[in-house]
Design a protein around this motif. Structure first.
Motif, short mmCIF file in Angstrom:
data_model
loop_
_atom_site.label_atom_id
_atom_site.label_comp_id
_atom_site.label_asym_id
_atom_site.label_seq_id
_atom_site.Cartn_x
_atom_site.Cartn_y
_atom_site.Cartn_z
N GLY A 360 20.40 -108.50 -13.48
CA GLY A 360 18.83 -108.29 -13.24
C GLY A 360 18.77 -107.38 -12.13
N VAL A 361 19.15 -108.08 -10.98
CA VAL A 361 18.92 -107.30 -9.79
C VAL A 361 20.38 -107.25 -9.17
CG1 VAL A 361 17.90 -107.49 -7.52
CG2 VAL A 361 16.64 -108.29 -9.44
N ARG A 362 20.74 -106.12 -8.60
CA ARG A 362 21.67 -105.88 -7.85
C ARG A 362 21.28 -105.13 -6.55
NH1 ARG A 362 27.01 -102.16 -9.03
NH2 ARG A 362 28.01 -102.14 -6.80
N ILE A 363 21.37 -105.73 -5.49
CA ILE A 363 21.00 -105.22 -3.93
C ILE A 363 22.45 -105.35 -3.33
CG2 ILE A 363 19.83 -105.49 -2.00
CD1 ILE A 363 17.61 -106.83 -3.77
N ASP A 364 22.82 -104.01 -2.69
CA ASP A 364 24.23 -104.07 -1.88
C ASP A 364 24.08 -104.14 -0.39
OD1 ASP A 364 25.57 -104.19 -4.03
OD2 ASP A 364 25.78 -101.96 -4.24
N GLY A 365 22.69 -104.14 -0.15
CA GLY A 365 22.45 -104.56 1.61
C GLY A 365 21.03 -103.99 1.76
N ALA A 382 21.95 -113.13 -13.11
CA ALA A 382 20.80 -112.48 -13.14
C ALA A 382 20.75 -111.79 -11.52
CB ALA A 382 19.79 -113.66 -12.73
N TRP A 383 21.28 -112.22 -10.44
CA TRP A 383 20.99 -111.59 -9.33
C TRP A 383 22.61 -111.38 -8.65
CZ3 TRP A 383 16.20 -110.85 -7.02
CH2 TRP A 383 15.15 -111.72 -7.80
N SER A 384 22.70 -110.08 -8.28
CA SER A 384 23.94 -109.82 -7.31
C SER A 384 23.58 -109.37 -6.03
CB SER A 384 24.79 -108.96 -8.04
OG SER A 384 25.82 -108.52 -7.12
N VAL A 385 23.47 -110.02 -4.96
CA VAL A 385 22.83 -109.72 -3.66
C VAL A 385 23.73 -109.85 -2.64
CG1 VAL A 385 20.79 -109.97 -2.13
CG2 VAL A 385 20.58 -110.26 -4.33
N SER A 386 23.88 -108.86 -1.72
CA SER A 386 24.78 -109.08 -0.43
C SER A 386 24.45 -108.37 0.79
CB SER A 386 25.92 -108.68 -0.94
OG SER A 386 26.32 -107.30 -1.29
N ASN A 387 24.83 -108.68 1.86
CA ASN A 387 24.89 -107.83 3.17
C ASN A 387 23.20 -107.72 3.44
OD1 ASN A 387 27.36 -107.42 3.48
ND2 ASN A 387 27.00 -105.65 1.86
#
Length: 506
Positions: A360-365, A382-387
């Protein structure tokens, strides 16, 4: 007519020509790609009201000219209607000027026979040199490659982009904003703009240049083959609220056969957004792994013939495209401040069957993420968020952290391992961790926390150590696990768990 130019204001050598107005003009062209029916190279304000395009119009208007001081003032188009042929020419070209405004208009690009996509380069509005303001309001368009494509190279800038209450239907990509290194795009606002698509991202930001602010509010975006909203470049401030995004990463399902290197598509099925494009992988029973579309023959996105890279014989059967793993929202690393509030990124019914992105949401930093009241759904997660920066706030997902384990009250820690997750909402941090310890005469276990806690604020949690109920108190050095009677917790080997919440230091 067939003339290269029908109306012209100013030229390379002229002083600025005063503006004017044109009402109720019908424009027809010869279909020649280099044709510019209207040229404005040095002019004041111009207004075009209730005009129509039809038959053979390649580029309707070019505003300004690069390198010759061909600067134009404000250009207004209201109630523009009609159709143009599906050829590789922008309808409007903006090269050097002040303001460009379209309001209350309805115009479309002719489809290939039997459906399909606009050819590459059939843009609604193409901006490739410095421009101050672009505004498109209350306008419906159909079947353009990209409705608004701004491409700022080194030394070029676009000040303001404002899109409001529009419907860009069946675009290959709705809005594409590029600022290359040394280029810049200032303030972007996209409000209540509905976009459906065929090949690319509904809204895309890229290039590695400078983006000051991007606001996207209340936009329904659907049927995209790639991402709903994609930030491949960092922005200083991005605010997204009230958007609903569905059917991203959408395949095109069809009946097809392969004879040698020729793929023949006879019947397209599934949701209406997907089409077939060069670079798509083809999947299906008996189709060789790694089969990729390499060229268009009679097929222009839907029924017809295409070339593929692997020679094979496959009788007529169900097949589908596979273009990659995309998300409702994708943000590359390096974002500064991002605010997400009240969006639906492909959750629940908005997934709509086959139109489900990998995330759904991917934020790499991101240095400072503020996330609240959002829903997300994806095929992988649903979410892939890092950094994220330590001051980021998020209430709809958890991040992982690895606590460091130490001893308190004497003795030493001979060995330990632990893992944890945490969530932050404003100043409140929730955490949960578990691990194993090997104590050597120590009294208490201390586990580090993902965000430093505030000092002087009582913070409590619950814990267990070898099945014994304990308390977990957050302090400057981390969370200390203590038996409720004050006894030692870690002078024997064993496992431990702790969870609680505390106030962050900053």
């Amino acid at each position: 007519g067939t003339a290269s130019t029908m109306l012209q204001w100013g030229d390379d050598a002229a002083n600025v020509i005063a503006g004017g107005g044109c009402d109720y003009i019908a424009f027809q062209g010869s279909g020649v790609l280099s044709q510019r029916l209207i040229r404005c190279e040095n002019s004041g304000d111009l207004a075009f009201n209730s005009c129509k395009i039809d038959l053979g119009v390649a580029t309707l208007m070019q505003c300004g000219k690069v390198g010759d001081g061909g600067y134009v003032s404000n250009i207004h188009w209201s109630n523009l209607t009609g159709r143009c042929p599906n050829i590789a020419a922008p309808l409007f070209v903006l090269t050097n000027g002040s303001g460009f405004f379209i309001t209350g208009s309805l115009f479309y690009n002719e489809a290939y026979q039997g459906g399909g996509s606009a050819v590459d380069g059939r843009y609604g509005v193409f901006v490739y040199n410095s421009w101050n303001t672009i505004s498109i309001k209350s306008t419906f368009t159909f079947l353009f490659d990209i409705m608004l494509y701004a491409h700022m190279q080194n030394g070029m800038s676009c000040g303001d982009v404002h899109l409001e209450s529009c419907y860009f239907d069946e675009t290959n990509a709705g809005v594409w904003l590029t600022a290359l290194p040394g280029g810049a795009i200032g303030n972007v606002s996209i409000l209540n703009v509905e976009t459906t698509g065929k090949k690319g991202d509904a809204i895309r930001v890229d290039g590695g240049g400078t983006f000051t602010r991007v606001d996207i509010h209340g936009c329904p975006l659907r049927e995209m083959k790639k991402n709903g909203i994609a930030f491949y470049s960092p922005v200083q401030l991005a605010i997204l609220s009230g958007n609903t995004i569905s059917q991203v990463n959408e395949p095109c399902r069809f009946t097809g056969s392969i004879n040698g290197t020729i793929l023949t598509v006879s019947d397209r099925t599934g949701h209406p957004g997907g089409t077939i494009a060069v670079g798509d992988y083809i999947t299906g029973s008996g189709v060789a792994t790694g089969t990729v579309v390499t060229g268009l023959l009679t097929g222009k996105g839907l029924n017809g013939a295409y070339t593929v890279n692997i020679s094979q014989t496959v009788s007529s059967r169900n097949m589908a495209t596979a273009s990659g793993s995309y998300s409702a929202l994708y943000m590359a690393s390096g974002q500064n401040t991002v605010i997400l509030d009240g969006n639906n990124f492909g959750a629940n019914s908005l997934q709509m069957g086959e139109g489900v992105g990998s995330y759904g949401v991917r934020i790499d930093g991101c240095t400072n993420l503020k996330e609240s009241n959002n829903a997300a759904g994806g095929a992988i997660a649903a979410w892939s968020v890092s950094n994220l920066g330590p001051s980021s706030s998020f209430e709809n997902f958890w991040l992982s952290f690895t606590p460091s384990i130490s001893a308190s009250g004497g003795g030493s820690m001979a060995g330990a391992s632990a893992s944890g997750v945490y969530q932050r909402n404003g100043a409140t941090v929730k955490y949960a961790l578990n691990g194993q310890s090997l104590g050597n005469g120590i009294q208490f276990i201390v586990a580090s926390l993902p965000v430093p806690p505030a000092t002087g604020v009582p913070t409590m949690g619950v814990a267990q150590q070898n099945g014994v109920l304990c308390s977990a108190t957050a302090g400057p050095s981390g969370v200390t696990i203590v038996k409720y009677d004050g006894g030692a917790t870690a002078n024997v080997n064993g496992w431990f768990q702790a969870s609680g919440e505390y106030r962050a230091a900053a």
